[in-house]
Motif scaffolding. Structure first.
Motif, PDB file in Angstrom:
ATOM      1  N   HIS A   8      -8.071  -5.894  -1.417  1.00 52.94           N
ATOM      2  CA  HIS A   8      -7.665  -4.689  -0.685  1.00 52.94           C
ATOM      3  C   HIS A   8      -7.111  -3.621  -1.627  1.00 52.94           C
ATOM      4  O   HIS A   8      -7.349  -2.427  -1.436  1.00 52.94           O
ATOM      5  CB  HIS A   8      -6.624  -5.055   0.370  1.00 52.94           C
ATOM      6  N   ARG A  24      -5.298  -9.909  -1.025  1.00 54.84           N
ATOM      7  CA  ARG A  24      -4.505  -8.699  -1.290  1.00 54.84           C
ATOM      8  C   ARG A  24      -5.051  -7.950  -2.499  1.00 54.84           C
ATOM      9  O   ARG A  24      -5.068  -6.711  -2.521  1.00 54.84           O
ATOM     10  CB  ARG A  24      -3.043  -9.079  -1.511  1.00 54.84           C
ATOM     11  N   PHE A  60       0.800  -1.212   0.000  1.00 51.74           N
ATOM     12  CA  PHE A  60       0.000   0.000   0.000  1.00 51.74           C
ATOM     13  C   PHE A  60       0.839   1.271   0.000  1.00 51.74           C
ATOM     14  O   PHE A  60       0.392   2.315   0.409  1.00 51.74           O
ATOM     15  CB  PHE A  60      -0.926   0.032   1.217  1.00 51.74           C
ATOM     16  N   LYS A  70      -8.645   0.102  -2.185  1.00 50.63           N
ATOM     17  CA  LYS A  70      -7.809   1.294  -2.058  1.00 50.63           C
ATOM     18  C   LYS A  70      -7.896   2.150  -3.308  1.00 50.63           C
ATOM     19  O   LYS A  70      -7.955   3.394  -3.232  1.00 50.63           O
ATOM     20  CB  LYS A  70      -6.361   0.855  -1.815  1.00 50.63           C
TER      21      LYS A  70
END
Length: 447
Positions: free
Chosen positions: A111, A108, A73, A115
């Motif tokens: 996510h 992942r 991230f 984001k």
């Protein structure tokens, strides 16, 4: 010297798979020297060597806390996130199916996409109320992800996105889609023009719409290029896939003319309009299709019960006990039942078809009759005695074996009074009284 030997042994054991070729070319002699001076500890039987290619790849995919993980991230812009998403997709395709590592990579990837969506639609401070095109939008606090934006036809991620709902027509959309809305609130149409299209699927043809969506004017065709043309069974017009989601609804015209309650595909705007009009009593069946009462026995029973309730209403209005008990509130969901016996809503007809309205209305009729004939002495005192035979119990206008005079509302036995074929005694007395009043001499003005 001992430190150099330990460092070389560490490098030999922790072989980097990405520098495999370099290591094989430049470290051949160094490996020979190390093995000549000190032997590596022997591995347990059955354990593969670290120089095995499969083991090398396994080490490359194992978790390394010092390496950059897939989908980190640290990406601060949309372009980096998209690149990380592509990398994560490639890793998922290379991993064995249904493995734990593939499942972790999928998590992942989710996510990363969340984001990315958050960067596209930041959760900024939005006003709680927005008024646009007669819509009254309220900011939702629900975190549900089962909603769909009516403007862009995508999922609303309630966890990270701000979204609004119109309190009038329940139109849902993202906060970023509010300024793009071009459809006025359907509630205003219901308030100003509460009527149905009573022609069954009045199709005029796609050419009459200039091959464009009837709502957003987007190009459409029956071949699906550039967009599929979908017909609304209520309006008969064609819409694009953004304005027509193949929602199902009961068509009022088919109910009134054919007593057909099968749901059919309608556009989004028609679905909201029909949902808001569902409980509105705007159908006058005696004028639209009077023959419907000859074929649907349930409608005849409902009409008789409604007529009896209208005859009971004057008793409740003049009774203190009935007003205190609020008996008329038993029909608060169908207020038009205590106002007239002609108007119906689509919900009334649907409940009549399923049998729910007949049962509930019969229970209410029994409760009202019990109060008037048994529980309340004041209401009993307002009963009638048949003036033709002067026999039997006290009569009430809602009894099944009575007839009511249309002029003076007097109540008689049905066997005694055949629909005005017999002269009503009360009306005869009133007529004689009026005649006697006109025959009496007036005062002498000269005196």
């Amino acid at each position: 010297m001992e430190y150099d030997e330990k460092l070389a042994r560490f490098r030999q054991v922790h072989l980097n798979p990405f520098n495999k070729q370099q290591h094989e070319q430049g470290a051949g002699e160094e490996a020979l020297d190390i093995t000549s001076q000190a032997r590596l500890p022997e591995l347990p039987p059955g354990e593969p060597e670290f120089r095995c290619p499969e083991r090398v790849m396994d080490l490359g995919l194992s978790e390394d806390h010092f390496a950059r993980p897939v989908g980190l991230f640290l990406a601060s812009d949309v372009q980096q996130l998209r690149q990380a998403i592509q990398e994560c997709k490639q890793v998922i395709l290379e991993l064995p199916e249904h493995s734990e590592k593939q499942k972790d990579a999928v998590v992942r990837l989710i996510h990363l996409r969340l984001k990315l969506q958050e960067l596209k639609d930041p959760n900024e401070d939005e006003p709680n109320i927005r008024v646009l095109l007669e819509h009254r939008f309220y900011k939702e606090k629900s975190k549900s992800v089962k909603q769909t934006c009516d403007k862009c036809n995508t999922v609303i991620w309630g966890l990270i996105q701000t979204w609004y709902t119109c309190t009038g027509c329940y139109y849902r959309c993202h906060s970023k889609c509010l300024n793009l809305i071009s459809k006025p609130c359907v509630r205003s149409k219901v308030s100003h023009q509460a009527e149905y299209e009573l022609n069954i699927c009045p199709e005029a043809g796609l050419d009459s719409q200039d091959y464009r969506c009837a709502e957003c004017r987007a190009p459409i065709s029956l071949r699906g290029v550039p967009s599929e043309a979908r017909q609304c069974d209520y309006t008969g017009q064609y819409y694009c896939s953004h304005c027509h989601w193949n929602d199902l609804a009961v068509i009022p015209a088919r109910v009134v003319h054919n007593w057909d309650f099968e749901p059919r595909k309608v556009s989004r705007g028609s679905m909201r309009y029909l949902a808001l009009m569902m409980s509105r009593p705007v159908l006058r069946l005696r004028e639209i299709n009077p023959l419907l009462f000859n074929y649907v026995e349930e409608l005849v029973e409902i009409r008789k019960l409604r007529q009896d309730i209208l005859l009971m209403k004057p008793y409740f209005i003049t009774c203190r006990e009935a007003m205190a008990a609020r008996l008329l509130l038993q029909l608060q969901d169908r207020q038009h039942f205590v106002e007239n016996d002609e108007m119906y809503s689509v919900q009334d007809l649907l409940d009549t078809h399923t049998g729910r309205l007949g049962c509930s209305l019969a229970e209410t009729h029994t409760l009202f009759a019990k109060h008037i004939k048994l529980d309340c002495e004041r209401c009993q005192a307002k009963g009638f005695v048949c003036e033709l035979c002067r026999e039997g119990d006290v009569l009430f206008p809602f009894d099944s074996h009575t007839s009511v005079c249309a002029d003076c509302s007097a109540v008689f036995h049905r066997d005694c009074y055949y629909d005005n074929s017999t002269t009503c005694p009360r009306c005869a007395r009133l007529t004689l009284r009026k005649q006697s009043l006109f025959r009496e001499p007036g005062p002498d003005l000269d005196a």
